[in-house]
Each structure stands twice: as structure tokens, then as C-alpha cells.
Design an enzyme around this catalytic site. Structure first.
Site, PDB file in Angstrom:
ATOM      1  N   LYS A 258       0.860  -1.297  -0.042  1.00  0.00           N
ATOM      2  CA  LYS A 258       0.005   0.052   0.105  1.00  0.00           C
ATOM      3  C   LYS A 258       0.876   1.118   0.062  1.00  0.00           C
ATOM      4  O   LYS A 258       2.136   1.260   0.306  1.00  0.00           O
ATOM      5  CB  LYS A 258      -0.984  -0.023   1.238  1.00  0.00           C
TER       6      LYS A 258
ATOM      7  N   ARG B  38     -10.374 -11.603   1.670  1.00  0.00           N
ATOM      8  CA  ARG B  38     -11.086 -12.507   0.885  1.00  0.00           C
ATOM      9  C   ARG B  38     -10.470 -14.044   1.173  1.00  0.00           C
ATOM     10  O   ARG B  38     -11.041 -15.051   1.042  1.00  0.00           O
ATOM     11  CB  ARG B  38     -11.486 -12.247  -0.466  1.00  0.00           C
TER      12      ARG B  38
HETATM   13  N1  BES Z   1      -8.168  -3.928   4.189  1.00  0.00           N
HETATM   14  C1  BES Z   1      -8.233  -3.381   3.047  1.00  0.00           C
HETATM   15  C2  BES Z   1      -9.556  -2.505   2.569  1.00  0.00           C
HETATM   16  C3  BES Z   1      -9.634  -1.213   3.422  1.00  0.00           C
HETATM   17  C4  BES Z   1      -9.413  -0.085   2.873  1.00  0.00           C
HETATM   18  C5  BES Z   1     -10.308  -1.083   4.866  1.00  0.00           C
HETATM   19  C6  BES Z   1      -9.765   0.986   3.368  1.00  0.00           C
HETATM   20  C7  BES Z   1     -10.373  -0.066   5.386  1.00  0.00           C
HETATM   21  C8  BES Z   1     -10.075   1.027   4.910  1.00  0.00           C
HETATM   22  C9  BES Z   1      -8.287  -4.515   2.012  1.00  0.00           C
HETATM   23  O1  BES Z   1      -7.674  -5.697   2.488  1.00  0.00           O
HETATM   24  C10 BES Z   1      -7.953  -4.047   0.624  1.00  0.00           C
HETATM   25  O2  BES Z   1      -6.680  -3.681   0.682  1.00  0.00           O
HETATM   26  N2  BES Z   1      -8.478  -4.061  -0.409  1.00  0.00           N
HETATM   27  C11 BES Z   1      -8.270  -3.537  -1.715  1.00  0.00           C
HETATM   28  C12 BES Z   1      -8.875  -4.497  -2.496  1.00  0.00           C
HETATM   29  C13 BES Z   1      -8.432  -4.652  -3.896  1.00  0.00           C
HETATM   30  C14 BES Z   1      -6.831  -5.022  -4.029  1.00  0.00           C
HETATM   31  C15 BES Z   1      -9.066  -5.484  -4.940  1.00  0.00           C
HETATM   32  C16 BES Z   1      -8.767  -2.300  -1.951  1.00  0.00           C
HETATM   33  O3  BES Z   1      -9.765  -1.823  -1.277  1.00  0.00           O
HETATM   34  O4  BES Z   1      -8.280  -1.560  -2.359  1.00  0.00           O
HETATM   35 MN    MN Z   2      -5.469  -5.398   1.631  1.00  0.00          MN
END
Ligand code: BES
Ligand code: MN
Ligand code: ZN
Length: 515
Positions: A292, A366
Site C-alpha cells: 500500500k 477474502r
Molecule cells: N483492508 C483493505 C480494505 C480497506 C480499505 C479497509 C480502506 C479499510 C479502509 C483490503 O484488504 C484491501 O486492501 N482491499 C483492496 C482490494 C483490492 C486490492 C481489490 C482495496 O480496497 O483497495
Molecule cells: Mn488489503
């Protein structure tokens, strides 16, 4: 803070603060408010007549009486028979459609106002909504206790003085002896649920260096022995044996080993088909090799908010002895990048034998849910609900801190969840699950892939659905609900919100009532 239930006339309560209420537009207060008004020689009526207080929702007015019945001096209301030196009037808003949520909010507004008064250590409140609003005494008292506990939450501080309010007790006072038992029952329930929400908040607020998967499991175990739940924790070797290759892939890059927590509430050894809650417990989500960006990454300590909601709900369900078998499952894993981390392009195999192609190691929630939901099937459940901080996109779709996303392939479960959400105040909004959402997660290499890029939130739910064979299932995407940048309202502070606990307890109670 200690909650008590007392029978009597609140005007006689020997506390630092008395809390009463007023509906909007009322000029001649009745009930307890009328009695206090008379004791104060009409000070409340004068306050209203002067236009300084209208009973608008969530507004307050504070009056000072001379304690112990002494004569009033300049600027003081005559104290009449009051023993308390302060009276707080909270506006209830319109009496039309005055609901349980407004009772909870009113109690929260009062507790918050009380906490700001440095001289107030003890307060007494009437049961909002149980008078002319006509709510059942137990339901109203439950919301009063719940709102009071939720508003009194203080996040733990490290190396800093706690800004403790000093408020140590709240008496819920009921005039009618006939209603006292109902009020006591409601207060017990509201307090148990409120404390469980605060437990979930504590877990989410805790930083990831202190709250590792092992620490989460330890806290779940301690809670279980406290309230009388059975707790089993699988370590990585046990998970390997179960074939949880998809979950373990996420854990590969972390030095903190994964833990798979199973909490069981089986009243009187019940072996009926259980209701199962599964919570995403990523103690920190760096994104892994699909790292990230830096900005805001600290907030990924909240990525175990689903697991926290499940553990919190199990605490309340155990403490209240809900007459229904309920199982809580919390897969706890840290998502880190290192030389052993899983990579984009990897193909992994889970418990069911199904293969998944990793497109993004940041779509890890997931993946751990896949094996947790496969594991849930062995209990032959009545229904399974998972809660996960799954996608940032759910906040784009639904906004922040209003409603979480609901995805389900079972209309009865979906209806139950919507009703429980409306009743509990942990709101939901349903999303589609058309077969077409399956297309973007078709993989050339494996049976399914874990990310579809920008194909919307429903394809994420579709991935999870692959691992939910044999039972009615619903998925709640709560990524927009668990952590607040600033205070949301009197009952929901900045930081962890504890979203989901109230919803799950309410759902369990609905299943209990129906079985
Ligand atoms: N934990 C994150 C989602 C999240 C985002 C939680 C903001 C709380 C606040 C999750 O694991 C994630 O990184 N999701 C990605 C999915 C994508 C890679 C398909 C996302 O939402 O960008
Ligand atoms: Mn994630
Ligand atoms: Zn995540």
C-alpha cells in the site's frame, strides 16, 4: 462506571446530577420533568418561556439548584425538595415516531454532558421513552444503559494521562414499582451489549505491534473463560493439517504466526445447528508485496474490525446467555511483505481443494475468509455471516459511517439482517449478487482469481461465495464503518466505533426467538 437500578422519585436522588427530558414544543412539562419543575419553583417552565430551551433533539440545558432545600439566592432556582445540586434537561425532539435509537442517543448526550462537568461523579436518570412515548420499560431501559455505556467509553492512552471524566456511577431511576423488574432486565442487557461494543473498540484501537494474532487469540481466550464460552485456537501447524493453504499464504510474509480462533456458545450443551459469525482478523494490512502507499497506512491496524465485532458479540451473547447455539470464528493473520511472502501470480489451494490465483496480495481479506468459511461448513450451520473490512470501494459506494454493505445469496437471511440492522442501529444496505459479477474474477490459471481490478464491490463478495457451500450465507463489508476520523455522535467517538457488535447480538436474539 457503575450502573444501578433504583425505584423511587428521582427528585429525591442524592446524586451530583439529575437527568430529565423534554419533547420539542412542550411548554408545560409533565411527569418527572414536571415534578422537578415544581421542585425548582417553575425554573424549567421559565427556561422554556424565555425561549432558551425548546426540547430540540440532542440539545441540553443545565440548571443549578441550591442543594438540601435551602432558599434560593440570586440566579439560583429554588431547590424545593431536590437533593441534587444540578439538573440536566435533554431535548427529545419530536414525539412523533420517537424510537429506540432516539432513546439511546438521548442517554448518550446526557452521559457525555455529565462527563464534561468536572464536579459530577454520580448521576441519576429517568428511563427516557418509557413515559408518554409509550415504549416498553425493558426496551427503553436497555437503550438508556447502552447509550450511557457507549458515550462513557474512553480509549486507552499510552504514557499519557487519561482524560478520565470522573463520572463513576449512574442510577437508572424508575418511579413505578411494577415496572422495576423490566427496567432492571433492560439495564442488564444494555450494559452487557455496551461493554461488549467497548471491548471491540479496545481491540480495534490497539496498535498492531501490541495486538498480534497471538495476542488477539489470548484476549479471546481470556474473554471466553470470563463469560463461559468454549474457546479453541488452531496454530499454523493445525491449520496446515486442515489444508488451509489460502489463509496460510497470507501469513507467509509475517514473523507473527497466524491464529485461528473458534468461540462457541452452546447453552446447556445444545447441539442444534449453529448460527456462525466469521470476522476478518488482519491485525495489520501492509498490502504485502502489492504494498500500500504510505499515506494513511497506519489505519490498517483496523483491519481486524470484523474479528473484533465477532469477539465482542460473542462476549455479549455469552454474558446474556442467549438461548441459541452460536459460534464465532476469527482468523487472525498479519499481512506483511518479506522474503517469504506470497506473491502476485502465485496459485494457492485451500481447504475445499479449490485453487485461487493471486492477482493482488492486498486483496488478502477474502483469502483468509475463504478458508474460515470453508471451515464453518463442518458445523452444518443454520446460517453464516461474515464481517470484513474488505474494500475501500464500499466507502465510495455508501459513504463513511452511515451504512455497511450487505451481500447475500439467501433472501431470508438478508431480511433478518436488514431487520436486525434497523433495530440495532448498526445499519446495512444490500448490494446485488448477479452471476455476471463472477466474470471479472475468472482466472486463466486457477478456478478463481482474488482481484478483478475496478469491477466493483460485488465481485469481491463473489470471490468469497466460492467458499460458502452448504449453508445460507451473508457477507458484510464494514471497511467504511470501523474507524472514525472524528466523533460521529454522542454514542460513537473518534477512533474505533465497535460497529457490528450490536447487529450480531440482535441477529442471534432473533434466531433464538424463532427457534
Ligand atoms: N483492508 C483493505 C480494505 C480497506 C480499505 C479497509 C480502506 C479499510 C479502509 C483490503 O484488504 C484491501 O486492501 N482491499 C483492496 C482490494 C483490492 C486490492 C481489490 C482495496 O480496497 O483497495
Ligand atoms: Mn488489503
Ligand atoms: Zn485488508
Amino acid at each position: 462506571m457503575e450502573l444501578r437500578v433504583e425505584q423511587g422519585n428521582i427528585a429525591e436522588s442524592d446524586v451530583d446530577l439529575i437527568v430529565i427530558n423534554l419533547f420539542a414544543g412542550v411548554t408545560a412539562p409533565g411527569g418527572a420533568t414536571g415534578a422537578i419543575d415544581r421542585a425548582l419553583n417553575g425554573a424549567i417552565s421559565r427556561l422554556i418561556a424565555q425561549g432558551d430551551f425548546s426540547g430540540e433533539a440532542e440539545t441540553t440545558a443545565l440548571l443549578y439548584a441550591r442543594a438540601n432545600g435551602g432558599a434560593a439566592g440570586d440566579g439560583e432556582a429554588d431547590s424545593g425538595g431536590l437533593r441534587a445540586p444540578r439538573v440536566l434537561i435533554v431535548g427529545l425532539g419530536s414525539s412523533e415516531g420517537f424510537g429506540l435509537g432516539q432513546i439511546r442517543r438521548t442517554a448518550a448526550v446526557a452521559a457525555q454532558a455529565a462527563a464534561k462537568l468536572k464536579g459530577v461523579k454520580s448521576m441519576a436518570t429517568i428511563v427516557h421513552g418509557a413515559g408518554i412515548a409509550g415504549h416498553d420499560a425493558d426496551a427503553a431501559a436497555q437503550e438508556v444503559a447502552l447509550g450511557t455505556v457507549l458515550a462513557s467509553y474512553r480509549a486507552k492512552r499510552y504514557g499519557r494521562k487519561e482524560d478520565d471524566s470522573g463520572l463513576t456511577s449512574c442510577s437508572v431511576v424508575e418511579y413505578s414499582a411494577a415496572k422495576l423488574e423490566d427496567v432492571a432486565r433492560g439495564v442488564t442487557r444494555g450494559e452487557a451489549i455496551g461493554r461488549a461494543v467497548c471491548s471491540a473498540r479496545d481491540l480495534v484501537n490497539e496498535p498492531a505491534n501490541l495486538l498480534t494474532p497471538v495476542e488477539m487469540a489470548a484476549r479471546a481466550r481470556a474473554m471466553a473463560s470470563d463469560v463461559g464460552l468454549e474457546c479453541t485456537v488452531l496454530d499454523e501447524a493445525a491449520m496446515e493439517e486442515e489444508g488451509m493453504g489460502i489463509l496460510l499464504a497470507v501469513s507467509q510474509g509475517s514473523v507473527n504466526p497466524a491464529q485461528f480462533v473458534i468461540l462457541e456458545h452452546a447453552p446447556a450443551g445444545s447441539s442444534e445447528a449453529p448460527l456462525i459469525f466469521v470476522g476478518k482478523g488482519i491485525t495489520f494490512d501492509t498490502g504485502g508485496i502489492s504494498l500500500k502507499r504510505t499515506g494513511g497506512m497506519w489505519a490498517m491496524k483496523d483491519d481486524m474490525g470484523g474479528a473484533a465485532a465477532v469477539i465482542g458479540a460473542m462476549e455479549a451473547i455469552g454474558r446474556l446467555g442467549v438461548p441459541r447455539r452460536v459460534i464465532g470464528i476469527a482468523p487472525c493473520v498479519e499481512n506483511m511483505p518479506d522474503g517469504e511472502a506470497f506473491r502476485p501470480g502465485d496459485i494457492v489451494t485451500g481447504m475445499t481443494g479449490k485453487t485461487a490465483e493471486i492477482i493482488s496480495t492486498d486483496a488478502e481479506g477474502r483469502l483468509i475468509l475463504a478458508d474460515a468459511l470453508a471451515y464453518a461448513a463442518r458445523f452444518d450451520p443454520d446460517a453464516v455471516v461474515d464481517l470484513a473490512t474488505l474494500t475501500g470501494a464500499i466507502g465510495t459506494a455508501l459513504g463513511i459511517h452511515i451504512r455497511a454493505g450487505l451481500f447475500s445469496n439467501d433472501s431470508a437471511l438478508e431480511e433478518n439482517l436488514m431487520a436486525a440492522a434497523d433495530h440495532s442501529g448498526d445499519l446495512l444496505w444490500p448490494f446485488p449478487m448477479d452471476a455476471e459479477y463472477e466474470k471479472p474474477i475468472k482466472s486463466d490459471m486457477a478456478e478463481v482469481k482474488n482481484s478483478a481490478g475496478r469491477s466493483g464491490v460485488s465481485s469481491s463478495a463473489k470471490f468469497i461465495e466460492h467458499f460458502t457451500e452448504g449453508y445460507p450465507w451473508a457477507h458484510l463489508d464494514i471497511a467504511n464503518m470501523v474507524l472514525a476520523d472524528s466523533r460521529i455522535n454522542a454514542e460513537t467517538p473518534k477512533g474505533a466505533t465497535g460497529y457490528g457488535v450490536r447487529l450480531l447480538v440482535e441477529l442471534a436474539e432473533r434466531y433464538a426467538a424463532a427457534s
